[in-house]
Design an enzyme around this catalytic site. Sequence first.
Site, short mmCIF file in Angstrom:
data_model
loop_
_atom_site.label_atom_id
_atom_site.label_comp_id
_atom_site.label_asym_id
_atom_site.label_seq_id
_atom_site.Cartn_x
_atom_site.Cartn_y
_atom_site.Cartn_z
CG HIS A 1 -1.69 -1.24 1.41
ND1 HIS A 1 -1.19 -2.36 1.90
CD2 HIS A 1 -3.11 -1.40 1.21
CE1 HIS A 1 -2.06 -3.21 1.97
NE2 HIS A 1 -3.26 -2.75 1.48
CE LYS B 1 -4.26 -6.34 -0.62
NZ LYS B 1 -5.32 -6.32 0.30
O1 LIG Z 1 -5.55 -3.91 0.89
C1 LIG Z 1 -6.83 -3.74 0.99
C2 LIG Z 1 -7.45 -2.77 0.33
C3 LIG Z 1 -8.01 -1.80 0.75
O2 LIG Z 1 -7.11 -0.97 1.45
C4 LIG Z 1 -8.91 -0.99 -0.15
O3 LIG Z 1 -8.23 0.20 -0.67
O4 LIG Z 1 -10.08 -1.07 -0.47
C5 LIG Z 1 -8.90 -2.35 2.02
C6 LIG Z 1 -8.21 -2.99 3.00
O5 LIG Z 1 -9.08 -3.75 3.93
C7 LIG Z 1 -7.34 -4.33 2.19
O6 LIG Z 1 -6.62 -5.08 3.13
#
Ligand SMILES: O=C1C[C@@](O)(C(=O)O)C[C@@H](O)[C@@H]1O
EC number: 4.2.1.10
Length: 229
Positions: free
Chosen positions: A125, A150
């Site tokens: 992220h 991801k």
């Molecule tokens: O990594 C992700 C994607 C997310 O961050 C989103 O942007 O929807 C929501 C989080 O809970 C999940 O673990």
Amino acid sequence: MEIGKYPLIALPLDDRDLESKLSQAKSKGIDLIELRIDMFSSTQSDYVKDISRKVKDSGFGIIGTVRSVEEGGLKDLKDSERIELFEAVSDYADIIDIELRSERLHEDLVKLCRDKEKFLLVSYHDFEKTPSEDEIQEIIDRSSFGDIIKFAFMVKDVEDVGRILSVTHKNRDKKIVSIGMGDLGKITRVAGFFFGSLITYTYIGESVAPGQIEVKELIKELKFYGLRS
Ligand SMILES: O=C1C[C@@](O)(C(=O)O)C[C@@H](O)[C@@H]1O
């Protein structure tokens, strides 16, 4: 749990109002419940197992996530605590989500997923920006020890959207989940499926990340684009 057969919708949940949320999720056609264990009121193993069992018995696939505080998690847990929680959820989860940055946990979680035949999802992220295409590709390459890769980036302009979708498409031979966060990134949460992304994350009630699309609206859009019947 078939990953990649058709667009999957994941609903991140904490442990509040669980019965009601699960009932709404079932009626809306949610495929996966992401258990955001870092958001639970208790991180005792037995409690996490009870919640996981309830969700499994409700017929959902489960992603087990104990998000690091560095990447948006709500609890600052020790590595040993996080591993114990992953072990607790692993008997019920189909997928275990670990951050690429949480390197100290990788070896244990690779072994856990191999021993219990679970998918390992490696996530990354960036809540500030969308990296360059080369940087995104390097993140993907470094995440290749996982079964699913991801990445979720903050989108500031349309070029960011283009880069996210382009890199997703170039890596469609892998199991990729790509997300553009923020209002400008919303489009990726639907269009991403056309470029090879496998899962989109939604919400009921309160969103857990910038730019998530509420489940009723998301289903409507997926149906409009022929991604859901
Ligand atoms: O990594 C992700 C994607 C997310 O961050 C989103 O942007 O929807 C929501 C989080 O809970 C999940 O673990």
